[in-house]
Each structure stands twice: as C-alpha cells, then as structure tokens.
Scaffold this motif. Structure first.
Motif, short mmCIF file in Angstrom:
data_model
loop_
_atom_site.label_atom_id
_atom_site.label_comp_id
_atom_site.label_asym_id
_atom_site.label_seq_id
_atom_site.Cartn_x
_atom_site.Cartn_y
_atom_site.Cartn_z
N GLY A 176 -49.42 92.24 -24.21
CA GLY A 176 -50.23 91.71 -23.11
C GLY A 176 -50.57 90.24 -23.19
N LYS A 177 -50.21 89.56 -24.26
CA LYS A 177 -50.50 88.12 -24.32
C LYS A 177 -49.19 87.34 -24.39
CE LYS A 177 -50.80 87.54 -29.26
NZ LYS A 177 -51.28 86.69 -30.28
N GLU A 178 -49.24 86.10 -23.89
CA GLU A 178 -48.06 85.25 -23.90
C GLU A 178 -47.85 84.71 -25.31
OE1 GLU A 178 -48.53 82.22 -20.95
OE2 GLU A 178 -48.27 83.64 -19.30
N GLU A 179 -46.74 85.12 -25.92
CA GLU A 179 -46.46 84.70 -27.28
C GLU A 179 -45.69 83.38 -27.29
OE1 GLU A 179 -44.55 86.62 -31.33
OE2 GLU A 179 -44.50 87.75 -29.49
N TYR A 180 -44.63 83.30 -26.47
CA TYR A 180 -43.84 82.08 -26.35
C TYR A 180 -43.65 81.77 -24.88
CZ TYR A 180 -42.42 83.66 -31.02
OH TYR A 180 -42.42 84.11 -32.31
N VAL A 181 -43.68 80.50 -24.52
CA VAL A 181 -43.49 80.08 -23.13
C VAL A 181 -42.59 78.85 -23.10
CG1 VAL A 181 -44.61 79.25 -21.03
CG2 VAL A 181 -45.78 80.90 -22.47
N LYS A 182 -41.59 78.88 -22.22
CA LYS A 182 -40.74 77.71 -21.98
C LYS A 182 -40.70 77.50 -20.48
CE LYS A 182 -38.28 76.80 -25.93
NZ LYS A 182 -37.34 75.92 -26.47
N LYS A 183 -40.78 76.26 -20.06
CA LYS A 183 -40.76 75.94 -18.64
C LYS A 183 -39.73 74.84 -18.41
CE LYS A 183 -44.09 75.13 -14.97
NZ LYS A 183 -45.49 74.85 -14.66
N TYR A 184 -38.85 75.06 -17.44
CA TYR A 184 -37.81 74.09 -17.11
C TYR A 184 -37.96 73.67 -15.65
CZ TYR A 184 -35.57 76.03 -21.27
OH TYR A 184 -35.30 76.46 -22.54
N THR A 185 -37.75 72.40 -15.38
CA THR A 185 -37.73 71.90 -14.01
C THR A 185 -36.36 71.31 -13.75
OG1 THR A 185 -40.07 71.40 -14.10
CG2 THR A 185 -38.83 70.35 -12.36
N PHE A 186 -35.69 71.81 -12.72
CA PHE A 186 -34.37 71.32 -12.35
C PHE A 186 -34.53 70.34 -11.20
CE2 PHE A 186 -33.71 75.27 -14.46
CZ PHE A 186 -32.52 75.13 -15.14
N LEU A 187 -33.92 69.18 -11.34
CA LEU A 187 -34.03 68.16 -10.31
C LEU A 187 -32.95 68.37 -9.25
CD1 LEU A 187 -34.91 65.15 -12.59
CD2 LEU A 187 -36.43 66.69 -11.38
N LEU A 188 -32.90 67.48 -8.28
CA LEU A 188 -32.11 67.71 -7.07
C LEU A 188 -30.61 67.82 -7.27
CD1 LEU A 188 -34.04 65.51 -4.54
CD2 LEU A 188 -34.05 67.97 -4.74
N SER A 189 -30.00 67.08 -8.14
CA SER A 189 -28.55 67.15 -8.20
C SER A 189 -28.04 67.10 -9.63
CB SER A 189 -27.92 66.00 -7.40
OG SER A 189 -28.28 64.77 -7.96
N TRP A 190 -26.85 67.56 -9.79
CA TRP A 190 -26.12 67.58 -11.05
C TRP A 190 -26.83 68.35 -12.16
CZ3 TRP A 190 -21.20 66.84 -11.56
CH2 TRP A 190 -20.54 66.15 -10.58
N GLY A 191 -27.73 69.24 -11.80
CA GLY A 191 -28.33 70.12 -12.79
C GLY A 191 -29.18 69.42 -13.83
N LYS A 192 -29.74 68.27 -13.48
CA LYS A 192 -30.62 67.58 -14.42
C LYS A 192 -31.79 68.49 -14.74
CE LYS A 192 -32.44 64.06 -16.61
NZ LYS A 192 -32.31 64.13 -18.01
N ILE A 193 -32.06 68.68 -16.01
CA ILE A 193 -33.09 69.64 -16.43
C ILE A 193 -34.09 68.96 -17.34
CG2 ILE A 193 -31.58 70.42 -18.29
CD1 ILE A 193 -32.81 73.11 -18.14
N ASN A 194 -35.35 69.25 -17.10
CA ASN A 194 -36.44 68.76 -17.96
C ASN A 194 -37.16 69.96 -18.55
OD1 ASN A 194 -35.99 66.04 -17.35
ND2 ASN A 194 -37.23 66.18 -15.51
#
Length: 145
Positions: free
Chosen positions: A125-143
């Motif tokens: 019931g608790k969040e053990e690990y968290v990863k968050k990715y943001t994909f930008l508009l073109s060419w799959g740039k990922i942060n």
C-alpha cells in the motif's frame, strides 16, 4: 608439544555470528534485487516510448500507445503491428493521456503535447520506488525526474 583446538562453545558462537551476518546480507540483497528489476522495467518502458517516437519520425507512420494497466501491459500499435510490454506485479503505470484513446504520435514524430509517464512500485500500500519521465514534443527527448 600440545596442540590446542577451539572448544565446542567457541565453534557454536562463531557459526551463529556467521549465520546472522549471512542472513542480514540475504535480506538486503532481496531489496536490491527488487530495485534492479524496477529500474530495468522503467528503462524498458521509457525506451519503448522513445523508440516509437523516433520510429514514427523516420518511417512517417503514425503510432498509438495504450496504457493497458488493468490488463498488465503497455501496448503500442504501429502500421497494424502490436507490440506489448508486460507490467510486473506490484508496479503501476500512470500516464497523462486517456487509456481509451491512447497517445498518438504523428507520422513526423511529434506529439500534440509533452506527456508524462509515472511508474510506481507499491509495497503493501505504500510507494516504494517512483520514477517519472517527461517526453518532449519531438524525437523522443526524455527527461527523468
């Protein structure tokens, strides 16, 4: 010359200490293994999105990504071909797009807006690990956050 050996009590104490140290190491290794498996899935999921955005840009073919969390998978459809990535047990995937309409990547590899992919490993019931990715508009740039 008389040789002296360990007494039975000394041997038992030494074995008990060694057993406790091995038990502690095993418990910490299991947590480490969970983290490695979670990180591996995160890289696979982010790589899948990134690959499909680039593929759309190169081939000029539209891609649709669906978050099928209820069925335990991420699904990608490109040119009539389905590709799935199984979501491990205890892991939840949240996206900033509707699960029913999916996420559309146009034939030039751009998206209508940046989107977020959040992957969470839940433990009792608790969040053990968290990863968050943001994909930008073109060419799959990922942060990664």
């Amino acid at each position: 010359m008389r040789q002296r050996a360990f007494s039975l009590l000394e041997t038992v104490i030494t074995l008990a200490i060694a057993g406790m140290l091995l038990g502690i190491g095993e418990m910490s290794f299991q947590g480490f293994e969970d983290k490695i498996n979670f990180d591996c899935f995160c890289r696979q999921a982010a790589g899948l999105f990134q690959e499909k955005i680039r593929s759309a840009a190169i081939t000029g073919k539209r891609v649709v990504v669906y978050n099928q969390s209820s069925q335990g998978k991420l699904e990608v459809i490109q040119d009539g071909q389905h590709e799935c990535l199984k979501i491990p047990d205890g892991v939840s995937v949240y996206t900033s797009f509707s699960d029913k309409t999916g996420f559309n990547i146009t034939g030039d590899g751009t998206t209508s807006q940046p989107f977020t992919l959040k992957i969470v490993k839940n433990d009792q019931g608790k969040e053990e690990y968290v990863k968050k990715y943001t994909f930008l508009l073109s060419w799959g740039k990922i942060n990664e956050k």
